[in-house]
Design an enzyme around this catalytic site. Structure first.
Site, PDB file in Angstrom:
ATOM      1  N   HIS A 329       0.836  -1.209   0.000  1.00  0.00           N
ATOM      2  CA  HIS A 329       0.000   0.000   0.000  1.00  0.00           C
ATOM      3  C   HIS A 329       0.868   1.257   0.000  1.00  0.00           C
ATOM      4  O   HIS A 329       0.671   2.162  -0.833  1.00  0.00           O
ATOM      5  CB  HIS A 329      -0.911  -0.034   1.233  1.00  0.00           C
ATOM      6  CG  HIS A 329      -1.795   1.156   1.392  1.00  0.00           C
ATOM      7  ND1 HIS A 329      -3.170   1.102   1.241  1.00  0.00           N
ATOM      8  CD2 HIS A 329      -1.520   2.456   1.704  1.00  0.00           C
ATOM      9  CE1 HIS A 329      -3.687   2.302   1.444  1.00  0.00           C
ATOM     10  NE2 HIS A 329      -2.700   3.143   1.736  1.00  0.00           N
ATOM     11  N   GLU A 330       1.836   1.321   0.913  1.00  0.00           N
ATOM     12  CA  GLU A 330       2.662   2.527   1.008  1.00  0.00           C
ATOM     13  C   GLU A 330       3.558   2.692  -0.216  1.00  0.00           C
ATOM     14  O   GLU A 330       3.781   3.820  -0.684  1.00  0.00           O
ATOM     15  CB  GLU A 330       3.487   2.495   2.292  1.00  0.00           C
ATOM     16  CG  GLU A 330       2.665   2.401   3.581  1.00  0.00           C
ATOM     17  CD  GLU A 330       1.594   3.482   3.713  1.00  0.00           C
ATOM     18  OE1 GLU A 330       1.739   4.568   3.109  1.00  0.00           O
ATOM     19  OE2 GLU A 330       0.597   3.239   4.418  1.00  0.00           O
TER      20      GLU A 330
END
Length: 478
Positions: A329-330
């Site tokens: 996600h990051e």
């Protein structure tokens, strides 16, 4: 030719089967006990490698036989992979350990086009696979009988904390220009990008695992194995280029305020790490409990920037799959991907770029993520991810027709008569977007909205998304 290992897994009724048990993945309420039995196809007297290039597992799940195809993840490490730790007196110690014969695999379930698998075979079988829309975890049982393994649904792992967990990015997405979807619809493997990822483990996480660097290393490798599988959909390949463990003390001030920790980590990467190790992106894994519900934070649209191509991740779960999704996600934010909204859809119960972690494990990037990622790449053209630097000494000769994409393959060659895939090169033929898949018709992606899997009972149909050959699971499934 790659020898195929056939392992038959037989489910056994165990006295405590179905009761609660504490595993590395957490407390599990319901599980099945299995006994892997290795049946090798190698000729008598042949030298068997420690970890085979390709494997198959036959097993029963919920009483139904399935075949799990696995292939060693040959591109998991970069050609100059290194590991660094610190002595008690603060000396930096860097090594280049051999990773050619590693034990990390990815694959699929036979006759299930929507299936995936990420498995570690280092000490027994540990990882997860997706079957008919359900995520199953497998790991060895620590019993006197060393062959016993547990298989269980992800939903049967007790939630460690009912409090919401979310990404700390709060940027105002409306300030961005509208994305033009049509411009991204004809991407092919020729557009692929390559990210060399460097991971840093802070001192708190080192102590959390009782200073067991081997355990930390195995956890990290499996999490990158999972990340790599998720990014295949975006035509982005990830190779782990280095791991640094702050075994003596932290090199920055790691604090509960995630923005300050991210800023400090970015400065350290720019002024220290990049001067001694080439890489494209760095993430800090920490045991620190960030303020509020935040479990990760990254700069947006910052890939290749010396300071800002970074992220900080809280090691928030015993289940490596959940932390790997946070890492993916990051990294997505670094690639210009925004948080998903209600209009976005993906093949899992929850999309990777959802702002809040769902109790349904996220497995895929959404159609919005695909478009936003390539909009960023096409507009900003980050140069550091253009080069492919994978280990050439780990690439074996591709095996045509094994139904798995191997190193250097764009498609599984099969026979010379395949109209989409060149059997001599394992590359897509000119003009072809795909060679197989429920949403591949005459070498082209089927139109968005085409039904690719009919519903069962009161469930909902699955539809092609127009930008991939796979049949993504309808996010509104019951």
């Amino acid at each position: 030719m790659i020898e195929v290992l056939l392992v038959t897994i037989c489910l056994a009724a165990f006295p405590y089967q179905g009761s609660s048990i504490i595993l590395e993945s957490g407390n599990v309420n319901d599980y099945e006990v299995i006994y892997p039995r290795k049946v090798t196809a190698l000729p008598k007297g042949a030298v068997q490698p420690k970890y085979e290039d390709a494997m198959q597992y036959e097993l029963k799940v919920n009483g139904e036989p399935v075949v799990l195809h696995l292939e060693k993840n040959k591109g998991l490490f970069s050609k100059d992979y290194s590991e660094t730790h610190y002595s008690p007196d603060g000396r930096k110690i860097t090594t280049n350990p051999p990773v050619e014969d590693h034990c990390y695999y990815h694959g699929r379930i036979e006759n299930d086009a929507d299936s995936t698998a990420s498995i570690s075979a280092c000490n027994g079988l540990k990882g997860h696979f997706k079957l008919q829309g359900e995520t199953y975890l497998i790991e060895p049982l620590k019993l006197s009988d060393s062959e016993a393994h547990a298989v269980f649904k992800f939903e049967n792992v007790e939630k460690e904390d009912e409090a919401p967990k979310m990404c700390g990015v709060t940027q105002n997405w409306e300030s961005y220009e509208p994305i033009k979807k049509a411009s991204q619809s004809n991407l092919t493997p020729e557009h692929q990008r390559y990210i060399e990822l460097f991971l840093v483990v802070d001192h708190g996480m080192f102590m959390k695992y009782n200073g067991n660097s081997d355990k930390i290393r195995r956890r990290i490798h499996q999490m990158v194995n999972i990340m790599k599988e998720a990014y295949r959909y975006l035509y982005i390949d990830i190779a782990l280029t280095g791991v640094e463990i702050w075994s003596n003390k932290d090199m920055i001030n790691v604090q509960p305020a995630a923005p300050q920790t991210l800023d400090s980590f970015g400065e350290w990467r720019k002024t220290d790490l990049l001067n001694r190790k080439s890489h494209d992106n760095a993430q800090l894994l920490t045991s620190t409990d960030f303020n509020g519900p935040t479990i990760g934070l990254a700069y947006v649209g910052s890939m290749c920037d010396p300071k800002r191509s970074t992220a900080v991740i809280e090691d928030h779960s015993e289940t490596d799959l959940l932390v790997a999704v946070t890492m993916a996600h990051e990294l997505g934010h670094n690639l210009g991907i925004r948080h998903d909204t209600g209009s976005c859809s993906c093949g899992g119960y929850s999309c990777i770029m959802a702002p809040v972690i769902s109790h349904d494990i996220a497995k895929y990037f959404s159609d919005c993520s695909y478009i936003q990622c390539w909009d960023f790449i096409m507009k900003d053209n980050p140069q550091c991810i253009l080069n492919k630097q994978l280990r050439t000494d780990t690439v074996s000769t591709p095996v045509s027709g094994n139904e798995l994409l191997e190193a250097g393959e764009e498609c599984d060659c099969g026979t010379p008569g395949n109209p989409c895939c060149d059997a001599a090169t394992c590359k897509l033929r000119p003009g072809a977007q795909c060679a197989e898949g429920l949403c591949c018709d005459q070498c082209r992606f089927m139109k968005e909205g085409t039904v690719c899997r009919r519903a069962r009972g009161d469930d909902m149909d699955d539809y092609c998304n127009g930008i991939s050959a796979g049949c993504p699971r309808n996010p509104f499934h019951a």
